[in-house]
Write a protein that holds these residues in place. Structure first.
Motif, short mmCIF file in Angstrom:
data_model
loop_
_atom_site.label_atom_id
_atom_site.label_comp_id
_atom_site.label_asym_id
_atom_site.label_seq_id
_atom_site.Cartn_x
_atom_site.Cartn_y
_atom_site.Cartn_z
N ILE A 2 0.85 -1.21 0.00
CA ILE A 2 0.00 0.00 0.00
C ILE A 2 0.88 1.25 0.00
O ILE A 2 0.66 2.20 -0.77
CB ILE A 2 -0.95 0.01 1.22
N CYS A 3 1.89 1.24 0.84
CA CYS A 3 2.74 2.44 0.95
C CYS A 3 3.56 2.67 -0.31
O CYS A 3 3.80 3.82 -0.70
CB CYS A 3 3.66 2.34 2.17
N VAL A 4 3.99 1.58 -0.96
CA VAL A 4 4.71 1.75 -2.22
C VAL A 4 3.77 2.33 -3.27
O VAL A 4 4.15 3.22 -4.04
CB VAL A 4 5.31 0.40 -2.70
N LEU A 5 2.54 1.86 -3.26
CA LEU A 5 1.55 2.40 -4.19
C LEU A 5 1.36 3.90 -3.95
O LEU A 5 1.32 4.70 -4.89
CB LEU A 5 0.21 1.65 -4.00
N VAL A 6 1.28 4.26 -2.67
CA VAL A 6 1.13 5.68 -2.32
C VAL A 6 2.35 6.46 -2.80
O VAL A 6 2.24 7.56 -3.37
CB VAL A 6 0.95 5.84 -0.79
N THR A 7 3.54 5.87 -2.61
CA THR A 7 4.77 6.56 -3.04
C THR A 7 4.79 6.75 -4.56
O THR A 7 5.18 7.81 -5.05
CB THR A 7 6.01 5.75 -2.60
N VAL A 8 4.35 5.71 -5.27
CA VAL A 8 4.32 5.82 -6.73
C VAL A 8 3.32 6.90 -7.14
O VAL A 8 3.61 7.75 -7.99
CB VAL A 8 3.96 4.45 -7.37
N MET A 9 2.14 6.89 -6.48
CA MET A 9 1.14 7.93 -6.76
C MET A 9 1.70 9.31 -6.47
O MET A 9 1.49 10.26 -7.22
CB MET A 9 -0.08 7.74 -5.85
N GLN A 10 2.43 9.39 -5.36
CA GLN A 10 3.01 10.65 -4.91
C GLN A 10 3.94 11.23 -5.97
O GLN A 10 4.10 12.44 -6.07
CB GLN A 10 3.73 10.37 -3.58
N MET A 11 4.54 10.34 -6.78
CA MET A 11 5.46 10.83 -7.82
C MET A 11 4.75 10.97 -9.17
O MET A 11 4.86 12.00 -9.83
CB MET A 11 6.62 9.84 -7.99
N VAL A 12 4.03 9.90 -9.55
CA VAL A 12 3.53 9.83 -10.92
C VAL A 12 2.47 10.90 -11.21
O VAL A 12 2.57 11.61 -12.21
CB VAL A 12 2.97 8.42 -11.21
N PHE A 13 1.49 11.04 -10.32
CA PHE A 13 0.39 11.98 -10.61
C PHE A 13 0.87 13.44 -10.69
O PHE A 13 0.57 14.13 -11.66
CB PHE A 13 -0.76 11.79 -9.63
N PRO A 14 1.63 13.91 -9.71
CA PRO A 14 2.12 15.29 -9.84
C PRO A 14 3.03 15.46 -11.05
O PRO A 14 3.00 16.49 -11.73
CB PRO A 14 2.87 15.53 -8.54
N LEU A 15 3.85 14.43 -11.33
CA LEU A 15 4.74 14.52 -12.49
C LEU A 15 3.91 14.61 -13.78
O LEU A 15 4.21 15.40 -14.67
CB LEU A 15 5.66 13.29 -12.52
N LEU A 16 2.87 13.81 -13.80
CA LEU A 16 1.94 13.83 -14.93
C LEU A 16 1.33 15.22 -15.07
O LEU A 16 1.22 15.77 -16.18
CB LEU A 16 0.83 12.80 -14.68
N SER A 17 0.95 15.79 -13.92
CA SER A 17 0.35 17.12 -13.92
C SER A 17 1.34 18.14 -14.48
O SER A 17 0.97 19.00 -15.28
CB SER A 17 -0.05 17.48 -12.49
N LEU A 18 2.62 18.01 -14.08
CA LEU A 18 3.63 18.95 -14.60
C LEU A 18 3.84 18.75 -16.09
O LEU A 18 3.95 19.71 -16.85
CB LEU A 18 4.96 18.75 -13.86
N LEU A 19 3.91 17.48 -16.51
CA LEU A 19 4.14 17.21 -17.93
C LEU A 19 2.96 17.67 -18.78
O LEU A 19 3.15 18.26 -19.85
CB LEU A 19 4.37 15.70 -18.14
N LEU A 20 1.74 17.41 -18.28
CA LEU A 20 0.55 17.84 -19.03
C LEU A 20 0.47 19.36 -19.10
O LEU A 20 0.04 19.93 -20.10
CB LEU A 20 -0.72 17.30 -18.36
#
Lengths: 352, 508
Positions: free
Chosen positions: B271-289
């Motif tokens: 669960i925590c790794v999933l949260v960590t991945v979310m913590q990186m991927v979604f904001p990064l996606l937001s920056l890239l978009l």
């Protein structure tokens, strides 16, 4: 042998690192000692005006005069207080020459602190007296207006508010309206202006009614703009420069100026102010820059460039928005700030 | 060490200590109202809000960081530099980080309009965002502890018990000092930040300080208002001290055995790794978009980025030796190490803008006023602001050094300084490099301290990001943030590769 070579390498790395740190510190000391020897004419301007607007003006001034502008910018969240405090902290040995402010309150604070030097620009003759200090310590020019940014998907034109009193009526629920924290910035100035226009008691009751309604109080005018643009609220109180940005982005929003009718209080206009710093190291260059900013041609250009929204000059042909301003002058608003701020702290400062 | 040398070290520590708090001295010439240090009923409520937010954030962040670190430590990436990939978003200022989530919510709202009706406000949203923002820090601290655990002890315990029991009985107690330190730092970061709470309309004490500063413009009053926050930080520092004092485990060891935990410990890790991945991927996606022309962003940010690097490098050069001196004295020679550590670390809770304004007042009114308006000023401000954190970090690392080896080197050195360059610094190099990197990255992202100190015409990138943010140029801001992430990641990778090469060559 292997151990010895490793040891040498380690010692080498340690010395290299120490040398690198010493070099960095040396660079810092050189940076600290090596200023002020250039023969180039220069000027230091502290500005609270958004960098995206002010930077091209500095560049144009540099091109026209050959004077290099060294700018210091403030953050929106600091609401000019950061620059004001820096100027106060630097009072003994001023670094800054010109303070170009996007509002007037902090400029008057600096005047009260004795940090400004009088300079009456010949190019400010046609600016009304209400927008100039009587002793020439500052001059107001151009300006923005407060505006209600309405989401056109959520409200039809007949549902738009027309007065500040509409906001506290039953027409709208609190979660339909967003305002920036009224403790600072133009929102705070607007509260003081309302106090100056309708009286302290009436002003306080408007403020209390807004709080009781549970309007959304957010982090700044840019956030109210974004919330209105995204449809998170039906309307957000902001400044015209923020509002125009949302319109330019194609968001479904429209600007509505409040209290424009006959006998109504009018809409707050917040002008820019410019002033020379007492003991400015480059006073001649400072005067040149102030003249450059106050030139009517510059004002016209800035309105055309969408930097200013209104002109303060009477009979101006510069264009801009058609807004009926408030009948109170800048000094009256400034004098209401303390009372308004105390009320704001009391009414909006409660823990959530 | 001779008495004279001890006295010199003591004097240098006193100087470093003074350097950390001296900027505040600049404020006291302004008078002020000391009664503000006693909060009234309303401010007490705000303080409770801050403490509540700080504690929940610190606890959740530490727990999530621990399980993420456990997963990484037992994965096949455990010996590779990529294990530090979770630090990706650590280089983005926390306020911008929070905004990326808001932007993402808005983007998603164009597909599911119901999302736009969600009122993202209050303690829950604020806590979640803060946990996400500081998860890299808590994960890094937990991983640091795991990489320093005693393998022999673990191996011995595993003969008699299952891995779950070993975790609860040996691993976790061994990690407590690190986790407490991390928790303390996150608590201080949380209670001193008002940018994220203000985004989510959660009223906190730090906002009250800022609000008072904006209205009255009196920095000294802001200091008096900050005293309750300082007091809260001091309580936490006491807890942290207990942790730092017990960080006496050996240097990092190569892990050869992978722990085989049961599902009850694996599920929280996933669960925590999933949260960590979310913590990186979604904001990064937001920056890239949200990013416009990346080349234009690079062009627009080069000068400001170089300015930031200049300030940060000089700050490292000032902060690192000062922190090292303090750490050595506190750990090895001080008669009252706990008291001294407290004095050194307590200023962590002082808002950065107070340090900045204090330093301007102090320098401008002195014979040193010529340095006002130079790059030395922001560097001095960042060095003073991050000295406590750097000292705390080096203190923990210093505990792991073999003092007998250093004593022997001092005894047998042929000439003065030889032991320092040939033994102490080489042994301590990884910690020094990490400490330097910490100060560098924090200085690059710093806004509050630098803003009153930045020389005219030399704007740092962090300030430019905030300026463009107000204009609504989110595409440029996204581009600037990506530039920041890429360069900081590049620096981290280079340093990690150097570290790997040294390991491969048989170094420390």
């Amino acid at each position: 042998m292997m151990k010895e070579s490793q040891q040498k390498r380690r010692t080498g790395t340690a010395k290299l690192m120490t040398a690198a740190l010493a070099a960095c510190m040396g660079c810092g000391l050189l940076a600290g000692c090596g200023s002020g020897d250039s023969e180039e004419r220069e000027l230091v301007v502290y500005t609270a005006v958004d960098q995206i607007y002010s930077e091209p003006i500095f560049e144009a001034f540099e091109e026209q005069t050959g004077i290099k502008v060294q700018a210091v910018y403030d953050l929106e969240s600091n609401k000019t207080t950061g620059l004001t405090n820096r100027l106060i902290a630097e009072r003994e040995n001023p670094v800054c020459d010109v303070f170009w402010n996007n509002e007037f309150v902090q400029t008057m604070v600096l005047q009260d602190e004795g940090l400004l030097e009088a300079y009456v620009s010949p190019l400010a003759e046609d600016i009304p007296d209400a927008f100039k200090d009587s002793d020439g310590y500052w001059t107001a020019f151009g300006g923005r207006a407060r505006v209600m940014l309405v989401n056109t998907d959520l409200l039809s034109p007949e549902e738009y508010p027309s007065s500040i009193y509409d906001l506290i009526s039953d027409r709208y629920s609190g979660d339909m309206i967003a305002i920036a924290y009224p403790m600072f910035g133009t929102t705070r100035t607007q509260v003081a202006a309302v106090y100056a226009a309708v009286g302290e008691e009436e002003g306080r009751s408007i403020l209390q009614a807004l709080s009781d309604k549970g309007v959304q109080v957010v982090d700044g005018n840019s956030v109210t703009r974004d919330m209105a643009a995204a449809g998170q609220v039906a309307m957000g109180y902001t400044d015209t420069d923020d509002a125009k940005g949302a319109i330019a982005d194609g968001s479904p929003v429209e600007m509505v100026f409040l209290d424009q009718g006959e006998g109504e209080m009018g809409n707050l206009i917040t002008p820019n102010t410019v002033a020379m710093i007492n003991g400015a190291p480059h006073s001649e260059e400072a005067k040149e820059f102030i003249d450059y900013l106050l030139d009517p041609a510059m004002e016209e250009r800035l309105i055309q460039d969408d930097f200013f929204d209104v002109s303060l000059r009477e009979d101006s042909t510069a264009g801009g928005l058609d807004v009926k301003g408030m009948s109170v002058n800048l000094r009256e608003i400034y004098e209401q700030l303390e009372t308004a701020s105390e009320d704001i702290q009391e009414i909006f400062g409660d823990a959530s | 060490m001779s008495d004279t040398r001890k006295r010199i070290l003591c004097a240098l520590t006193a100087l470093a200590l003074l350097f950390g708090v001296l900027p505040l001295a600049g404020l006291f010439g302004q008078g002020g109202d000391p009664t503000l240090a006693l909060p009234n009923a309303r401010r007490l409520g705000l303080l409770m809000n801050s403490v509540k937010l700080g504690l929940i954030t610190a606890l959740l962040c530490t727990a999530a960081g621990l399980f993420t670190a456990l997963f990484i430590h037992n994965s096949r990436f455990r010996d590779r530099p990529i294990r530090f990939g979770f630090l990706l978003m650590a280089f983005v200022p926390s306020y911008i980080y929070a905004l990326t989530w808001m932007n993402l919510l808005r983007e998603a709202g164009s597909i599911w309009p119901a999302l736009l009706r969600i009122r993202a406000s209050g303690l829950i949203f604020c806590t979640l965002t803060e946990v996400f923002a500081w998860l890299p820090l808590s994960t890094a601290v937990a991983l640091l502890g795991l990489e320093r655990e005693n393998r022999q002890q673990l191996d011995a315990a595993r003969i008699f018990s299952d891995d779950d029991t070993v975790f609860w009985a040996i691993q976790l107690p061994g990690l407590v000092p690190y986790l407490m330190s991390g928790m303390g730092i996150i608590f201080v970061l949380s209670i001193t930040d008002f940018s994220i709470p203000s985004l989510f309309q959660y009223n906190v004490y730090a906002m009250e300080i800022f609000s008072d500063f904006s209205i009255t413009g009196r920095a000294v009053n802001s200091f008096w208002l900050a005293v309750p926050l300082l007091a809260a930080a001091i309580v936490l520092v006491f807890l942290m001290q207990a942790g730092v004092g017990r960080m006496n485990t050996p240097a990092p060891q190569r892990q050869e055995v992978v722990m085989n935990y049961s599902l009850s410990l694996k599920i929280p890790q996933w669960i925590c790794v999933l949260v960590t991945v979310m913590q990186m991927v979604f904001p990064l996606l937001s920056l890239l978009l949200g990013m416009g022309d990346f080349a234009e962003s690079v062009r627009l940010s080069v000068e400001e980025f170089l300015n930031s690097c200049e300030f940060a490098l000089i700050a490292v050069a000032i902060c690192l030796p000062a922190a090292l001196i303090c750490a050595i004295y506190v750990n090895w020679f001080a008669r009252h190490p706990k008291l001294l550590r407290l004095l050194l670390v307590a200023p962590l809770a002082v808002p950065g803008n107070l340090i900045g304004i204090g330093l301007v007042t102090l320098i401008n009114g002195s014979v040193l006023h010529e340095i006002a308006g130079t790059s030395l000023m922001p560097a001095l401000g960042c060095a003073a602001h991050f000295l406590p954190l750097c000292t705390l970090f080096l203190s923990g690392s210093l505990q792991q050094l073999d003092r007998a080896q250093i004593r022997a080197a001092l005894l047998f050195q042929n000439r003065r300084g030889e032991a320092l360059f040939r033994v102490l610094i080489p042994m301590f190099l990884p910690a020094l490099v990490s400490g330097g990197l910490l100060v560098f990255v924090l200085s690059i992202a710093e806004v509050g301290t630098i803003l009153p100190l930045a020389p005219p015409g030399k704007e740092p990138l962090s300030v430019k990001i905030y300026n463009y943010l107000h204009y609504g140029a989110s595409d440029a801001v996204s581009g600037f943030c990506l530039v920041l992430i890429l360069v900081c990641m590049g620096i981290t990778v280079v340093i990690l590769r150097i570290g790997m090469r040294r390991k491969a060559q048989g170094g420390e």
